[in-house]
Motif scaffolding. Structure first.
Motif, PDB file in Angstrom:
ATOM      1  N   ALA A  83       0.831  -1.207   0.000  1.00  0.00           N
ATOM      2  CA  ALA A  83       0.000   0.000   0.000  1.00  0.00           C
ATOM      3  C   ALA A  83       0.864   1.254   0.000  1.00  0.00           C
ATOM      4  O   ALA A  83       0.572   2.225  -0.713  1.00  0.00           O
ATOM      5  CB  ALA A  83      -0.932  -0.010   1.204  1.00  0.00           C
ATOM      6  N   LEU A  84       1.932   1.250   0.785  1.00  0.00           N
ATOM      7  CA  LEU A  84       2.824   2.415   0.824  1.00  0.00           C
ATOM      8  C   LEU A  84       3.486   2.638  -0.530  1.00  0.00           C
ATOM      9  O   LEU A  84       3.634   3.786  -0.984  1.00  0.00           O
ATOM     10  CB  LEU A  84       3.874   2.237   1.914  1.00  0.00           C
ATOM     11  N   GLU A  85       3.878   1.572  -1.180  1.00  0.00           N
ATOM     12  CA  GLU A  85       4.496   1.723  -2.505  1.00  0.00           C
ATOM     13  C   GLU A  85       3.489   2.291  -3.503  1.00  0.00           C
ATOM     14  O   GLU A  85       3.830   3.168  -4.311  1.00  0.00           O
ATOM     15  CB  GLU A  85       5.022   0.369  -2.984  1.00  0.00           C
ATOM     16  N   GLU A  86       2.255   1.817  -3.436  1.00  0.00           N
ATOM     17  CA  GLU A  86       1.206   2.324  -4.328  1.00  0.00           C
ATOM     18  C   GLU A  86       0.955   3.809  -4.075  1.00  0.00           C
ATOM     19  O   GLU A  86       0.885   4.617  -5.011  1.00  0.00           O
ATOM     20  CB  GLU A  86      -0.075   1.516  -4.115  1.00  0.00           C
ATOM     21  N   ILE A  87       0.819   4.184  -2.814  1.00  0.00           N
ATOM     22  CA  ILE A  87       0.517   5.569  -2.462  1.00  0.00           C
ATOM     23  C   ILE A  87       1.688   6.484  -2.788  1.00  0.00           C
ATOM     24  O   ILE A  87       1.501   7.615  -3.269  1.00  0.00           O
ATOM     25  CB  ILE A  87       0.119   5.649  -0.975  1.00  0.00           C
ATOM     26  N   ALA A  88       2.914   6.004  -2.562  1.00  0.00           N
ATOM     27  CA  ALA A  88       4.091   6.804  -2.919  1.00  0.00           C
ATOM     28  C   ALA A  88       4.119   7.094  -4.415  1.00  0.00           C
ATOM     29  O   ALA A  88       4.565   8.168  -4.842  1.00  0.00           O
ATOM     30  CB  ALA A  88       5.364   6.075  -2.497  1.00  0.00           C
ATOM     31  N   GLY A  89       3.600   6.157  -5.205  1.00  0.00           N
ATOM     32  CA  GLY A  89       3.627   6.318  -6.655  1.00  0.00           C
ATOM     33  C   GLY A  89       2.827   7.501  -7.152  1.00  0.00           C
ATOM     34  O   GLY A  89       3.152   8.084  -8.197  1.00  0.00           O
ATOM     35  N   PHE A  90       1.765   7.874  -6.439  1.00  0.00           N
ATOM     36  CA  PHE A  90       1.003   9.054  -6.863  1.00  0.00           C
ATOM     37  C   PHE A  90       1.123  10.213  -5.873  1.00  0.00           C
ATOM     38  O   PHE A  90       0.359  11.176  -5.939  1.00  0.00           O
ATOM     39  CB  PHE A  90      -0.468   8.715  -7.157  1.00  0.00           C
ATOM     40  N   GLY A  91       2.093  10.151  -4.964  1.00  0.00           N
ATOM     41  CA  GLY A  91       2.378  11.280  -4.083  1.00  0.00           C
ATOM     42  C   GLY A  91       1.369  11.479  -2.981  1.00  0.00           C
ATOM     43  O   GLY A  91       1.185  12.605  -2.503  1.00  0.00           O
ATOM     44  N   GLY A  92       0.718  10.404  -2.531  1.00  0.00           N
ATOM     45  CA  GLY A  92      -0.266  10.510  -1.460  1.00  0.00           C
ATOM     46  C   GLY A  92       0.341  10.324  -0.081  1.00  0.00           C
ATOM     47  O   GLY A  92       1.564  10.297   0.088  1.00  0.00           O
ATOM     48  N   MET A  93      -0.521  10.185   0.905  1.00  0.00           N
ATOM     49  CA  MET A  93      -0.094  10.039   2.293  1.00  0.00           C
ATOM     50  C   MET A  93      -0.885   8.925   2.963  1.00  0.00           C
ATOM     51  O   MET A  93      -2.091   8.791   2.746  1.00  0.00           O
ATOM     52  CB  MET A  93      -0.297  11.355   3.061  1.00  0.00           C
ATOM     53  N   MET A  94      -0.191   8.167   3.793  1.00  0.00           N
ATOM     54  CA  MET A  94      -0.831   7.150   4.614  1.00  0.00           C
ATOM     55  C   MET A  94      -0.833   7.622   6.062  1.00  0.00           C
ATOM     56  O   MET A  94       0.185   8.103   6.578  1.00  0.00           O
ATOM     57  CB  MET A  94      -0.076   5.823   4.528  1.00  0.00           C
ATOM     58  N   ILE A  95      -1.982   7.495   6.728  1.00  0.00           N
ATOM     59  CA  ILE A  95      -2.075   7.782   8.154  1.00  0.00           C
ATOM     60  C   ILE A  95      -2.355   6.466   8.862  1.00  0.00           C
ATOM     61  O   ILE A  95      -3.163   5.663   8.406  1.00  0.00           O
ATOM     62  CB  ILE A  95      -3.134   8.857   8.453  1.00  0.00           C
ATOM     63  N   VAL A  96      -1.651   6.221   9.979  1.00  0.00           N
ATOM     64  CA  VAL A  96      -1.561   4.863  10.512  1.00  0.00           C
ATOM     65  C   VAL A  96      -1.972   4.797  11.979  1.00  0.00           C
ATOM     66  O   VAL A  96      -1.452   5.559  12.813  1.00  0.00           O
ATOM     67  CB  VAL A  96      -0.117   4.326  10.376  1.00  0.00           C
ATOM     68  N   HIS A  97      -2.894   3.886  12.279  1.00  0.00           N
ATOM     69  CA  HIS A  97      -3.128   3.468  13.664  1.00  0.00           C
ATOM     70  C   HIS A  97      -2.047   2.448  13.973  1.00  0.00           C
ATOM     71  O   HIS A  97      -2.088   1.309  13.488  1.00  0.00           O
ATOM     72  CB  HIS A  97      -4.521   2.860  13.817  1.00  0.00           C
ATOM     73  N   ALA A  98      -1.073   2.860  14.779  1.00  0.00           N
ATOM     74  CA  ALA A  98       0.144   2.082  14.961  1.00  0.00           C
ATOM     75  C   ALA A  98       0.189   1.414  16.330  1.00  0.00           C
ATOM     76  O   ALA A  98       0.609   2.017  17.322  1.00  0.00           O
ATOM     77  CB  ALA A  98       1.372   2.978  14.768  1.00  0.00           C
ATOM     78  N   GLU A  99      -0.284   0.169  16.380  1.00  0.00           N
ATOM     79  CA  GLU A  99      -0.080  -0.721  17.514  1.00  0.00           C
ATOM     80  C   GLU A  99       0.277  -2.096  16.955  1.00  0.00           C
ATOM     81  O   GLU A  99      -0.395  -2.576  16.048  1.00  0.00           O
ATOM     82  CB  GLU A  99      -1.325  -0.822  18.401  1.00  0.00           C
ATOM     83  N   ASP A 100       1.323  -2.700  17.475  1.00  0.00           N
ATOM     84  CA  ASP A 100       1.777  -4.006  17.016  1.00  0.00           C
ATOM     85  C   ASP A 100       0.857  -5.089  17.578  1.00  0.00           C
ATOM     86  O   ASP A 100       0.805  -5.289  18.802  1.00  0.00           O
ATOM     87  CB  ASP A 100       3.219  -4.229  17.490  1.00  0.00           C
ATOM     88  N   PRO A 101       0.120  -5.805  16.729  1.00  0.00           N
ATOM     89  CA  PRO A 101      -0.825  -6.796  17.247  1.00  0.00           C
ATOM     90  C   PRO A 101      -0.155  -7.930  18.015  1.00  0.00           C
ATOM     91  O   PRO A 101      -0.785  -8.564  18.870  1.00  0.00           O
ATOM     92  CB  PRO A 101      -1.531  -7.318  15.991  1.00  0.00           C
TER      93      PRO A 101
END
Length: 437
Positions: free
Chosen positions: A171-189
């Motif tokens: 997903a990050l690679e896809e979003i980087a390709g069009f210059g977007g941003m990912m926002i993350v709920h970051a907790e390690d399951p």
């Protein structure tokens, strides 16, 4: 001189350059000019706040509106009324917990139809990144979402599952390709567990700060490797600050936010059985709270946004193990943060930077976030010395559940203007798309 539509004067106008006496002149919904406080100006309407503060409207980029599908939890009409009452003039809606979640262009269109004509403030939208929708992301980006939200651990609703490590990278690679941003709920399951009892102590132990730090470390590494712009949501653990600060020093495109409840509440103060305090990640210790304030002051955390995530009262029972994890606070964020910020020696300019300018910049919402010429005339008359007693039943939130019930907070919102018009019960908010002028 052609008359202005509105002039608002205040000896405490909070501008990007600092707090000063000024007269803010409005024409056509925009801030046309800033004049000296006492300058004679022709205007159809004039308001003199004298020694009360004039702030830019706040920008809250983390709001769960829940409509369509779970409108009994919250909805566009109730959420945006609450926002305006709390001095918030722009919100960005999260892709869950609506049905359908905003994970396709068709789902976004359904949300736009639901929101149309209901909004008392301006509303933008995040898209969602979930397993299997990588091919939808570009279309959502082109349609105008401000970025994409993902979870690394279970979200609490089955229709919005988390991304595994390989899915996150893709997903990050896809979003980087069009210059977007990912926002993350970051907790390690891998570091989360089921609570071993019904109380807050057991719930807190089940979601340790180490789970946040581990997930943030993973996110930073992938942002560095993919080049994707990443923002870490609702940081509750000070254990994350070192990782985030080191990443920023290396130039990794990562930023982070925290929330009013992490800055104003503390685990030691959670009353027995008061599940209104439950959220994920959880409210932590007093000592941890002090470290979050330090991280905010140093710019490691750039934004303070609500993570308004309400539910019906029946979902907040019977105990901390089973209750819905979300804080309702959209109407109260400004007063809650100001209460603690003032006690710690911060000024209104700091609060405006954390709650208006920086969130607007994060999402790329143009014309918002500051009292300056050319911006939308989104303004808030604020009495920083007033006391506000919180009665949950009198809030505009659809369900009267909030951990701030019964507290007295510092400050009061007196009037909110959206593009120069008072928010007065007649919806005139706009639906915002990224890239719109």
């Amino acid at each position: 001189m052609t008359p202005y539509d509105l002039v608002v004067r205040s000896r405490r106008t909070v501008t990007p350059e600092g707090e000063r006496p000024a007269a803010v002149a409005v024409r056509g919904g925009k801030i046309a000019a800033l004049h000296d406080y006492a300058a004679p100006l022709p205007a159809a309407e004039e308001v003199d706040l004298r020694d009360l503060a004039l702030l830019p409207g706040l920008v809250d980029t983390h709001v769960h509106v829940n409509e369509p599908g779970r409108t009994h939890w919250e909805g566009f009409a109730s959420a945006t009324r609450a926002a305006a009452a709390g001095g918030v003039t722009t919100i960005v809606d999260m892709p869950l917990n609506s049905l359908p979640p905003t994970v396709s262009r068709e789902a976004l269109d359904a949300k736009l139809r639901a929101a149309e004509g209901q909004c008392h403030v301006d509303v933008g939208f995040w898209g969602g990144a979930v397993p299997g929708n990588a091919k939808e992301l570009a279309a959502l980006h082109e349609r105008g979402v401000y970025g994409f939200k993902c979870f690394l651990s279970p979200s609490g609703v089955a229709e919005f599952p988390p991304l595994g490590p390989a899915e996150l990278r893709a997903a990050l690679e896809e979003i980087a390709g069009f210059g977007g941003m990912m926002i993350v709920h970051a907790e390690d399951p891998e570091l989360l567990a089921e609570p071993e009892g019904p109380g807050y102590r057991e719930f807190l132990a089940s979601r340790p700060g180490a789970a946040e730090r581990s997930a943030v470390t993973q996110v930073v590494r992938l942002a560095e490797e993919t080049g994707c712009r990443v923002h870490v949501l609702h940081v509750s653990s000070a254990e994350c600050l070192e990782v985030l600060e080191a990443a920023r020093a290396r130039g990794v495109p990562v930023s982070a936010e925290t929330c009013p409840h992490y800055l104003t509440l503390a685990a030691e103060q959670v009353p027995e059985g008061e599940t209104a305090y439950k959220c994920c990640p959880p409210i932590r210790s007093l000592a941890n709270r002090d470290l979050l304030w330090d991280g905010l002051a140093r710019g490691v955390l750039s934004c303070v946004v609500s993570d308004h995530s309400p539910s019906t009262a029946d979902l907040k029972v019977p105990d901390f193990a089973a209750a819905w994890g979300g804080i309702a606070s959209l109407q109260l964020g400004l007063t809650a943060v100001w209460t603690e910020a003032a006690r710690r020696g911060h000024g209104l300019g700091d609060v405006v930077r954390w709650m208006s300018a920086n969130p607007a910049a994060l999402a790329g919402i143009t014309g918002k976030g500051g009292i300056k010429t050319g911006n939308d005339a989104d303004l808030v008359a604020f009495d920083p010395a007033a006391d506000t007693f919180v009665d949950a039943a009198r809030l505009h939130h659809k369900n009267p559940v909030t951990p701030y019930h019964g507290r007295t907070l510092k400050g009061a919102v007196l009037t909110t203007w959206l593009r120069g018009r008072p928010v007065d019960g007649r919806p005139h908010g706009r639906l915002l798309m990224k890239g719109d002028g």
